[in-house]
Each structure stands twice: as C-alpha cells, then as structure tokens.
Write an enzyme that holds these catalytic residues in place. Structure first.
Site, PDB file in Angstrom:
ATOM      1  N   HIS A 286      -1.766   6.698   7.775  1.00 43.79           N
ATOM      2  CA  HIS A 286      -0.923   7.711   7.122  1.00 43.79           C
ATOM      3  C   HIS A 286      -1.709   8.986   6.839  1.00 43.79           C
ATOM      4  O   HIS A 286      -1.156  10.083   6.878  1.00 43.79           O
ATOM      5  CB  HIS A 286      -0.352   7.170   5.803  1.00 43.79           C
TER       6      HIS A 286
ATOM      7  N   HIS B 246      -3.375   0.447   8.424  1.00 44.08           N
ATOM      8  CA  HIS B 246      -2.015   0.982   8.294  1.00 44.08           C
ATOM      9  C   HIS B 246      -2.005   2.150   7.303  1.00 44.08           C
ATOM     10  O   HIS B 246      -1.474   3.221   7.601  1.00 44.08           O
ATOM     11  CB  HIS B 246      -1.071  -0.133   7.826  1.00 44.08           C
ATOM     12  N   GLU B 247      -2.591   1.941   6.118  1.00 39.51           N
ATOM     13  CA  GLU B 247      -2.569   2.989   5.091  1.00 39.51           C
ATOM     14  C   GLU B 247      -3.409   4.193   5.499  1.00 39.51           C
ATOM     15  O   GLU B 247      -3.007   5.338   5.277  1.00 39.51           O
ATOM     16  CB  GLU B 247      -3.003   2.433   3.739  1.00 39.51           C
TER      17      GLU B 247
ATOM     18  N   GLN C  91       2.836   9.779   1.811  1.00 40.31           N
ATOM     19  CA  GLN C  91       4.123   9.106   1.668  1.00 40.31           C
ATOM     20  C   GLN C  91       4.889   9.559   0.424  1.00 40.31           C
ATOM     21  O   GLN C  91       6.092   9.348   0.345  1.00 40.31           O
ATOM     22  CB  GLN C  91       3.935   7.593   1.616  1.00 40.31           C
TER      23      GLN C  91
ATOM     24  N   GLY D  81       0.812  -1.200   0.000  1.00 39.45           N
ATOM     25  CA  GLY D  81       0.000   0.000   0.000  1.00 39.45           C
ATOM     26  C   GLY D  81       0.844   1.246   0.000  1.00 39.45           C
ATOM     27  O   GLY D  81       2.039   1.219   0.319  1.00 39.45           O
TER      28      GLY D  81
END
Length: 176
Positions: free
Chosen positions: A145, A141-142, A52, A47
């Site tokens: 971000h 998790h993604e 990011q 991902g």
C-alpha cells in the site's frame, strides 16, 4: 480518537507512493496512529496503511491473532514507520488475500515465503524483524500500500479473483 474513512480501490491516494515520515514522534503522526488503531479495530482487519485512510505517509499498523499465525503465537498491534522490506526467501507461496480497500473481494496472491523488515516504531526507534509464512504475507500486503500497489496487481491468475461469497462456494464445491 476517530474512526477514519477507508479509501477504496480506484481512489488516487491508493495508487501513488506514500511520503516518508520525517518525525515519527510529531503530534500529527501520533494522532494518525491513534485514529488508525481505532479504525483497524472497528474494521476488524489485520492491517492498515496510512494511504488507506487518505494519508499519504509511510505508516502501517498490523496485528496477527494467534489463530491466523503459522506459529500459533500471533503478533500484537505493531506500528511500522518508514518500513523497508527485503526478501529473504523468494519461494512463492500463493494464498487468498482480502483488503479493507476492496470490500467483499478476495484473490489468490503469490508472495515470497520470507522477508526481513527494517522500520521505526512510534517512538522513532529503529528495529528489525524477520517474518515468514502468513506474517510475511501481511507485511508485504501492507507495505505494498505504501508503494501504491493493491493485491490484484500481484495476482498471476485473475480467474482466482472475485467476491468472497462466490469464491467460498466455488472452493466448497471443489472439495470431495
């Protein structure tokens, strides 16, 4: 399309909440999705969130290869715009995670077992999905971000955080 530079832990873009996308079909959003797709393939990750790659927008791309999914079916490359996660089963499951923004590191992260996600696709259409197990972990998790959170901030035991090679050696030594 271009391969974008991935921000590493410590960069301010990773520490702030991302901005909502006003128009998912705008040319600059389409270009970002194309570039993120190429970047994710090049990095061989599961991902990638827009922060990011130094873009403070609420955009995520992820994929789940069959070998990495609990059901063996996997999930193709999926675009999430302005995703909203809701925990469906808060039972914590702790597993090892890694991140393209923390190269060479891994940590044991507790996360809820199941989530529901509402988002827009690249065409601006709303959709919902339910995920559990590893699929839920990848989504959490993604989406973290997008809120300026990196996985070490979710860890409850920093003794289980370190360099991938060292952790693998330690885990192998603990096996009978």
């Amino acid at each position: 399309m271009a391969i974008l530079k991935i921000a590493r832990m410590g960069h301010p873009v990773l520490a702030r909440p991302a901005d909502p996308v006003a128009d998912p079909t705008a040319p600059e959003v389409r270009r970002l999705i194309d570039d993120m797709t190429e970047t994710l393939r090049d990095a061989a990750g599961l991902g990638l969130a827009a922060p990011q790659v130094h873009e403070p927008w609420r955009v995520v791309l992820y994929r789940l290869p069959p070998a990495r999914s609990d059901d063996g079916r996997g999930r193709p490359l999926t675009v999430l715009i302005n995703p909203v996660l809701t925990v469906e089963d808060p039972t914590p499951i702790t597993e090892w995670e890694a991140c393209l923004s923390l190269p060479g590191l891994t940590g044991a992260v507790p996360r809820p077992r199941a989530v529901r996600l509402n988002a827009l696709d690249a065409e601006g259409r709303s959709f919902e999905l339910r995920a559990d197990g590893h699929h839920a972990r990848v989504l959490q998790h993604e989406c973290d971000h997008l809120d300026g959170i990196l996985y070490p901030q979710r860890m409850t035991d920093l003794a289980r955080f370190g360099f991938v090679d060292d952790i693998k050696r330690r885990l192998a030594a603990d096996q009978p």
